[in-house]
Design an enzyme around this catalytic site. Sequence first.
Site: not given
Ligand code: NAI
Length: 498
Positions: A195, A270, A304, A401
């Site tokens: 996904k 991660e 990240c 972050e």
């Molecule tokens: P997010 O963690 O919500 O999104 C990442 C993935 O998880 C997306 O594919 C999203 O559709 C999915 N997701 C969201 N809610 C979910 C749930 N309840 N169950 C299963 N999958 C779910 O991150 P978001 O909201 O885009 O960004 C928020 C913050 O997260 C950013 O500001 C950053 O701090 C952090 N982040 C960290 C990343 C990394 O590389 N470690 C990458 C993206 C965001």
Amino acid sequence: MGIAVSAEINPQVAEFIGKPRKMLINGKWANAVSGKTFPTYNPATGEVLAQVAEGDREDINQAVKAARDAFDNGPWRRMTASERGRLIWKLADLLEQHTEEFGYLESLDNGKPLAIAKVADVPLAVDLFRYMAGWATKVEGNTIPISSGGGKYFAYTLREPVGVVGQIIPWNFPLLMAAWKLGPALASGCTVVLKPAEQTPLSALRLGELIQEAGFPDGVVNIVPGYGETAGAALAAHPDVDKIAFTGSTEVGRLIVHAAAGNLKKVSLELGGKSPNVVFKDADLDAAIPGSASAIFFNHGQCCCAGSRLYVEKAVYDQVVEGVAANAKKIRVGSGLDPKTQMGPLVSEEQLNRVCGYLEAGFAEGAKAVVGGHKAGDRGYFVEPTVLVDTRESMKVVKEEIFGPVVTAMPFTDPEEIIPRANNSDYGLAAAVWTRDISKAHRMAELLRAGTVWINCYNIFDAALPFGGYKQSGWGREMGHDVLNLYTQTKAVCAKIG
Ligand code: NAI
Ligand code: MG
């Protein structure tokens, strides 16, 4: 700054985004069961870029069924390891042949500069697939001398694929994150439901077409775009998924762990980071200054492992902060398609608001911007490269972050004090030290609680080098041979021979 998007889009890309994109289930491109679609935006303009099928629970159910069937009954498990490796290698070749096209897709959907997508995101993904293609034939068990029963047993282990894998990826490196996830799962012989992030589904969907062209059997890779709360949550909770791999926020990482508890599926995570970047006074400042700037500003701070806490030894603090600020000032911010652009927009309005919210919180707590500090431009999701000073460890901008082009700079006087300060974080993804003293460098590398430590460099990634987090930055290691542990499990076989 030049925010205008060039009309000269690559023709294959124009065609690809010109019609609503479907999801890949069991080797067929399908609309969502609900018939719904969702928009993906061009972050340089805020305009809708393409419409994409909106997968939810029903589509995830179908995709998991296809992956289950492909794992349990399909040709994939009967294929030799060498044939699997060749398919992955072929996918790498196809991706490489389409470097230009994928560069455009990444730039349009995510906002990053086209030139960077073409020299970093796409080749790193190609290299990852090639590295993992090599592993397909090298996943081995052991023979084990056992003593029980007086030695009349022959015992060995098999490394077997873990089964049906759900993979949920973020938007900061859409193609590369798909490669990091798919490469080892396929090398191990798993089947996958992927996904992509709702902000950036396009390159994964185009990759799905190449996966078909390479000749992977139907159902081995299924790709379901959709929102996290619906499609992602359904995948994480699905009772027929054997393992879930997630990259994204720590907050959602926790939700994944809870959702996985139902069938106790394996989990790898991660997550976020707040990585310390430590510059000692004996460092080569000509390298440390631009290195510290790119540690935070690469990918607009949406990494990240971004070097977001800059600690500088007092004697050189002013010089380093001024130098990093001068680097920040020179960065040309604009549309990713403009060849002059060095930094594009943030990925979404949500991220723009989040980063601006952090800037306001920082100013309210007394931080000052020596450069930047604001939204940039009047359309699109741009933020100025920002260096904050007068920051303290108790501040929100230092603890949390930000995931934007914002670094907090802090001086230190005693080299001994820096280890506890650098380690004073719930996160532990990466860290860096800049010094000419090799003993100090390696001592620091040992004491820093982080999954990656860079010495006199930053953001060096390689398919062969494991990457992952200490503490709340995650579970498990991606890349390198470590990652195979996430996608295989050990079977002990014991035969009575005497
Ligand atoms: P997010 O963690 O919500 O999104 C990442 C993935 O998880 C997306 O594919 C999203 O559709 C999915 N997701 C969201 N809610 C979910 C749930 N309840 N169950 C299963 N999958 C779910 O991150 P978001 O909201 O885009 O960004 C928020 C913050 O997260 C950013 O500001 C950053 O701090 C952090 N982040 C960290 C990343 C990394 O590389 N470690 C990458 C993206 C965001
Ligand atoms: Mg979210």
